[in-house]
Design a protein around this motif. Structure first.
Motif, PDB file in Angstrom:
ATOM      1  N   ALA A   1      -2.654  -1.557   7.684  1.00 36.33           N
ATOM      2  CA  ALA A   1      -1.976  -0.331   7.244  1.00 36.33           C
ATOM      3  C   ALA A   1      -2.941   0.850   7.231  1.00 36.33           C
ATOM      4  O   ALA A   1      -2.612   1.947   7.704  1.00 36.33           O
ATOM      5  CB  ALA A   1      -1.360  -0.530   5.859  1.00 36.33           C
TER       6      ALA A   1
ATOM      7  N   ASP B   1     -10.863  -6.253  -0.941  1.00 36.07           N
ATOM      8  CA  ASP B   1      -9.932  -5.137  -0.892  1.00 36.07           C
ATOM      9  C   ASP B   1      -8.651  -5.516  -1.602  1.00 36.07           C
ATOM     10  O   ASP B   1      -8.614  -6.517  -2.301  1.00 36.07           O
ATOM     11  CB  ASP B   1      -9.707  -4.647   0.550  1.00 36.07           C
ATOM     12  CG  ASP B   1      -9.306  -5.753   1.520  1.00 36.07           C
ATOM     13  OD1 ASP B   1      -8.683  -6.733   1.089  1.00 36.07           O
ATOM     14  OD2 ASP B   1      -9.597  -5.619   2.713  1.00 36.07           O
ATOM     15  N   VAL B   2      -7.618  -4.724  -1.420  1.00 30.93           N
ATOM     16  CA  VAL B   2      -6.379  -4.924  -2.173  1.00 30.93           C
ATOM     17  C   VAL B   2      -5.800  -6.325  -1.959  1.00 30.93           C
ATOM     18  O   VAL B   2      -5.421  -7.008  -2.896  1.00 30.93           O
ATOM     19  CB  VAL B   2      -5.335  -3.848  -1.800  1.00 30.93           C
ATOM     20  CG1 VAL B   2      -4.015  -4.116  -2.497  1.00 30.93           C
ATOM     21  CG2 VAL B   2      -5.857  -2.472  -2.179  1.00 30.93           C
TER      22      VAL B   2
ATOM     23  N   LYS C   1      -2.596   5.788  -1.971  1.00 33.47           N
ATOM     24  CA  LYS C   1      -3.749   4.890  -1.881  1.00 33.47           C
ATOM     25  C   LYS C   1      -4.416   5.022  -0.515  1.00 33.47           C
ATOM     26  O   LYS C   1      -5.632   5.147  -0.437  1.00 33.47           O
ATOM     27  CB  LYS C   1      -3.299   3.449  -2.132  1.00 33.47           C
ATOM     28  CG  LYS C   1      -4.407   2.454  -2.071  1.00 33.47           C
ATOM     29  CD  LYS C   1      -5.327   2.574  -3.258  1.00 33.47           C
ATOM     30  CE  LYS C   1      -6.307   1.419  -3.239  1.00 33.47           C
ATOM     31  NZ  LYS C   1      -7.402   1.618  -4.141  1.00 33.47           N
ATOM     32  N   ILE C   2      -3.654   5.009   0.554  1.00 32.19           N
ATOM     33  CA  ILE C   2      -4.219   5.156   1.890  1.00 32.19           C
ATOM     34  C   ILE C   2      -4.893   6.511   2.018  1.00 32.19           C
ATOM     35  O   ILE C   2      -5.991   6.622   2.547  1.00 32.19           O
ATOM     36  CB  ILE C   2      -3.144   4.954   2.986  1.00 32.19           C
ATOM     37  CG1 ILE C   2      -2.714   3.488   3.035  1.00 32.19           C
ATOM     38  CG2 ILE C   2      -3.679   5.379   4.357  1.00 32.19           C
ATOM     39  CD1 ILE C   2      -1.581   3.190   3.977  1.00 32.19           C
TER      40      ILE C   2
ATOM     41  N   MET D   1       0.850  -1.179   0.000  1.00 34.09           N
ATOM     42  CA  MET D   1       0.000   0.000   0.000  1.00 34.09           C
ATOM     43  C   MET D   1       0.894   1.241   0.000  1.00 34.09           C
ATOM     44  O   MET D   1       1.738   1.375   0.847  1.00 34.09           O
ATOM     45  CB  MET D   1      -0.830   0.060   1.264  1.00 34.09           C
ATOM     46  CG  MET D   1      -1.727  -1.083   1.532  1.00 34.09           C
ATOM     47  SD  MET D   1      -3.481  -0.736   1.643  1.00 34.09           S
ATOM     48  CE  MET D   1      -3.823   0.606   0.642  1.00 34.09           C
TER      49      MET D   1
ATOM     50  N   THR E   1      -3.192  -7.467   6.168  1.00 39.78           N
ATOM     51  CA  THR E   1      -2.081  -6.508   6.237  1.00 39.78           C
ATOM     52  C   THR E   1      -2.445  -5.153   5.658  1.00 39.78           C
ATOM     53  O   THR E   1      -2.048  -4.121   6.196  1.00 39.78           O
ATOM     54  CB  THR E   1      -0.817  -7.047   5.546  1.00 39.78           C
ATOM     55  OG1 THR E   1      -1.131  -7.390   4.204  1.00 39.78           O
ATOM     56  CG2 THR E   1      -0.245  -8.235   6.282  1.00 39.78           C
ATOM     57  N   ASP E   2      -3.189  -5.127   4.562  1.00 36.45           N
ATOM     58  CA  ASP E   2      -3.589  -3.835   4.000  1.00 36.45           C
ATOM     59  C   ASP E   2      -4.593  -3.139   4.907  1.00 36.45           C
ATOM     60  O   ASP E   2      -4.540  -1.921   5.092  1.00 36.45           O
ATOM     61  CB  ASP E   2      -4.130  -3.989   2.575  1.00 36.45           C
ATOM     62  CG  ASP E   2      -5.343  -4.887   2.488  1.00 36.45           C
ATOM     63  OD1 ASP E   2      -5.385  -5.909   3.196  1.00 36.45           O
ATOM     64  OD2 ASP E   2      -6.259  -4.568   1.702  1.00 36.45           O
ATOM     65  N   ASP E   3      -5.487  -3.908   5.521  1.00 37.53           N
ATOM     66  CA  ASP E   3      -6.439  -3.325   6.469  1.00 37.53           C
ATOM     67  C   ASP E   3      -5.693  -2.713   7.652  1.00 37.53           C
ATOM     68  O   ASP E   3      -6.018  -1.613   8.103  1.00 37.53           O
ATOM     69  CB  ASP E   3      -7.407  -4.397   6.989  1.00 37.53           C
ATOM     70  CG  ASP E   3      -8.185  -5.058   5.870  1.00 37.53           C
ATOM     71  OD1 ASP E   3      -9.019  -4.381   5.248  1.00 37.53           O
ATOM     72  OD2 ASP E   3      -7.952  -6.250   5.618  1.00 37.53           O
TER      73      ASP E   3
END
Length: 126
Positions: free
Chosen positions: A94, A78-79, A5-6, A1, A90-92
């Motif tokens: 972040a 999601d991603v 994007k975040i 990420m 992990t993306d959540d």
């Protein structure tokens, strides 16, 4: 990420968007949390953020940022798909970590107290 994007995910939105996001978060937060609790190293902060986001005394922009992050957390797609065990959240993590860092001073003691009660009442959530 990447940060861009975040940053896009964490846009607070307008009142109507926040209301839709809050309804989605309220309906999906606990089931998603139960699946992810063992993989999220800051579960207490996450639950406190949930209570902060649903607190009408929390400033509009702060609520929007938290609802956006929590909305991303509860999305089934999601991603990185959440069904991929440890790596899936992990993306959540972040997104949530960034959101909580941005608004940390708005998470009050009462939000942590509510989180502690919720976590104590539901031992299978931790």
């Amino acid at each position: 990420m990447d940060d861009v994007k975040i940053g896009e995910i964490l846009l607070p939105g307008d009142k109507e968007q926040q209301e839709r996001q809050e309804a989605k978060v309220r309906s999906r937060f606990w089931p998603t949390f139960k699946k992810a609790a063992r993989q999220i190293p800051f579960s207490r902060d996450l639950v406190a953020a949930y209570y902060c986001a649903t607190d009408r005394e929390t400033p509009f922009r702060v609520r929007g940022i938290l609802l956006a992050a929590l909305g991303y957390f509860v999305l089934p797609i999601d991603v990185v798909p959440d069904i991929l065990a440890v790596v899936g959240f992990t993306d959540d993590i972040a997104v949530l970590t960034t959101a909580i860092a941005m608004i940390n001073r708005h998470i009050k003691d009462r939000h942590y107290e509510e989180a502690d009660r919720a976590l104590a009442d539901s031992p299978d959530q931790t």
